[in-house]
Design a protein around this motif. Structure first.
Motif, PDB file in Angstrom:
ATOM      1  N   ASN A 182       1.224  -1.206  -0.295  1.00  0.00           N
ATOM      2  CA  ASN A 182       0.168  -0.251   0.164  1.00  0.00           C
ATOM      3  C   ASN A 182       0.859   1.501   0.177  1.00  0.00           C
ATOM      4  N   GLU A 201      -5.506   7.013   4.535  1.00  0.00           N
ATOM      5  CA  GLU A 201      -6.997   5.494   4.641  1.00  0.00           C
ATOM      6  C   GLU A 201      -7.904   5.508   3.450  1.00  0.00           C
ATOM      7  N   ASP A 202      -7.690   6.787   2.942  1.00  0.00           N
ATOM      8  CA  ASP A 202      -9.398   7.255   2.252  1.00  0.00           C
ATOM      9  C   ASP A 202      -8.612   7.309   0.744  1.00  0.00           C
ATOM     10  N   ASN A 230     -12.916   3.927  -1.431  1.00  0.00           N
ATOM     11  CA  ASN A 230     -12.836   3.462  -0.559  1.00  0.00           C
ATOM     12  C   ASN A 230     -12.896   2.174   0.000  1.00  0.00           C
ATOM     13  N   GLN A 231     -13.434   1.515   0.468  1.00  0.00           N
ATOM     14  CA  GLN A 231     -14.163   0.444   1.036  1.00  0.00           C
ATOM     15  C   GLN A 231     -14.147   1.161   3.023  1.00  0.00           C
ATOM     16  N   SER A 232     -12.930   0.989   3.045  1.00  0.00           N
ATOM     17  CA  SER A 232     -12.697   1.701   4.566  1.00  0.00           C
ATOM     18  C   SER A 232     -13.413   3.090   5.018  1.00  0.00           C
ATOM     19  N   ALA A 233     -13.190   3.819   4.147  1.00  0.00           N
ATOM     20  CA  ALA A 233     -13.639   4.801   4.119  1.00  0.00           C
ATOM     21  C   ALA A 233     -15.170   5.149   4.666  1.00  0.00           C
ATOM     22  N   THR A 234     -15.309   6.219   5.586  1.00  0.00           N
ATOM     23  CA  THR A 234     -17.177   6.466   6.280  1.00  0.00           C
ATOM     24  C   THR A 234     -17.705   7.950   5.101  1.00  0.00           C
TER      25      THR A 234
END
Length: 362
Positions: A182, A201-202, A230-234
């Motif tokens: 990453n 992260e995003d 990005n799946q981990s981003a909210t």
């Protein structure tokens, strides 16, 4: 309007109910055609000349769409389009391997689907054109092709999780990706890679679109903008990042005010078109009142703020249903004549649109 008229004699007359001698200082009203006649050296009037200003009858800022009758393969489901060599190439997910179909602009004829000749399964979403060559990832290894069908593995030890973006401009060229740890990676030839810091992260890692274009004030510098999921981003917005071509790191473009960010659209796409950025896609993941392909969103400040287009630059009403029928599977390409093409799965419908002024003779 002041005009410059030359003739073999000085006797140029404006034809009207009362003829008048034209002089260089005259300002003429061209709302209607104007007739001129020339007095010869012998004092005889010659033929009458008609002058008019041609004005485009189209609204120059309107995006006009047409459905194009083609034989687009209905077997195409998940897909990605690449424009190269006056052709649109569609890379599509198939059971055993990625397949490709292509259409030369002007023919409206698609070739039969054909598997690409890579021995391991490729990732159709990674297909891109860079510096005149096609590139794609297969089991994290980079492959290249001159025609989109016949491929060879690039001789590099670098494993690549994602191809993110590229540029090949006066400002330079580089291929940009993410490695298995990453981290950002970049290459000027696809073989030798430099590694940089970890991605945030995003940062966009899925359904990624990018645009690379020279700065309006300095063609020797380029801007690269990346948008995607990005799946981990909210976030309630779509993640958008940029870098200048001379930089290695990335900077976030999203603002603290949600109203200025690009909505979090399903299967979003971003394009650089009409000297600005546009984004479009499926329904808003956070707002059920925003339907699929209901609007384009534009940014005139390189992705910092976004505005919903409510007139002139719009999609046909049919696109909402076509998106639903396609299960969200579509692809887009922009050709050398500034037409935006959209290919829909399931129905096999193909549409193209262009902002009128981008087709005017310059």
């Amino acid at each position: 309007v002041k005009v410059d008229i030359t003739a073999d004699t000085q006797g140029i007359f404006i034809v009207a109910s009362t003829d008048s001698l034209w002089v260089e200082e005259d300002s003429l009203n061209f709302e209607k055609p104007i007739q001129f006649k020339v007095l010869s050296e012998t004092g005889v009037f010659g033929r009458i000349y008609v002058a008019k200003i041609n004005v485009h009858q189209q609204n120059p800022d309107s995006l006009v769409w047409n459905k194009i009758n083609t034989n687009f393969p209905t077997e195409v489901q998940k897909q990605k389009a690449v424009f190269a060599n006056n052709q649109i190439f569609i890379f599509t997910e198939q059971a055993s391997q990625v397949a490709v179909t292509m259409m030369e602009i002007g023919t409206n004829e698609w070739t039969a689907l054909q598997n690409i000749d890579i021995p391991v399964k490729a990732d159709y979403t990674s297909a891109m054109i860079w510096d005149g060559q096609f590139y794609i990832l297969a089991e994290n290894q980079l492959h290249t092709s001159s025609n989109g069908l016949n491929w060879r593995k690039v001789e590099t030890e670098q494993s690549i999780k994602q191809l993110t973006a590229n540029m090949a401009l006066e400002a330079g060229k580089k291929l940009i990706g993410i490695d298995m740890e990453n981290q950002y990676i970049e290459s000027e030839d696809g073989m030798n890679w430099n590694t940089f810091e970890n991605i945030p992260e995003d940062f966009p890692t899925q359904n990624v679109s990018f645009a690379a274009y020279p700065l309006a004030t300095n063609a020797s510098l380029a801007r690269i903008v990346v948008m995607g999921d990005n799946q981990s981003a909210t976030n309630s917005y779509t993640s958008t990042w940029f870098q200048l071509g001379t930089e290695q790191g990335w900077s976030a473009l999203n603002t603290d005010a949600d109203s200025y960010n690009c909505p979090n659209l399903e299967n979003i796409s971003m394009i650089h078109y009409n000297n600005q950025l546009y984004a479009f896609g499926g329904p808003d993941k956070n707002d059920e009142t925003i339907g699929a392909f209901s609007h384009l969103y534009s940014s005139i400040d390189n992705g910092i703020t976004w505005e919903k287009k409510t007139e002139l630059v719009m999609f046909p009403q049919e696109f909402t249903q076509l998106y639903q029928q396609a299960g969200g599977n579509y692809s887009w390409a922009i050709d050398q004549d500034n037409f935006l093409w959209i290919m829909w799965s399931q129905t096999g419908e193909v549409w193209r649109g262009r902002i009128n002024k981008l087709g005017f003779d310059k």
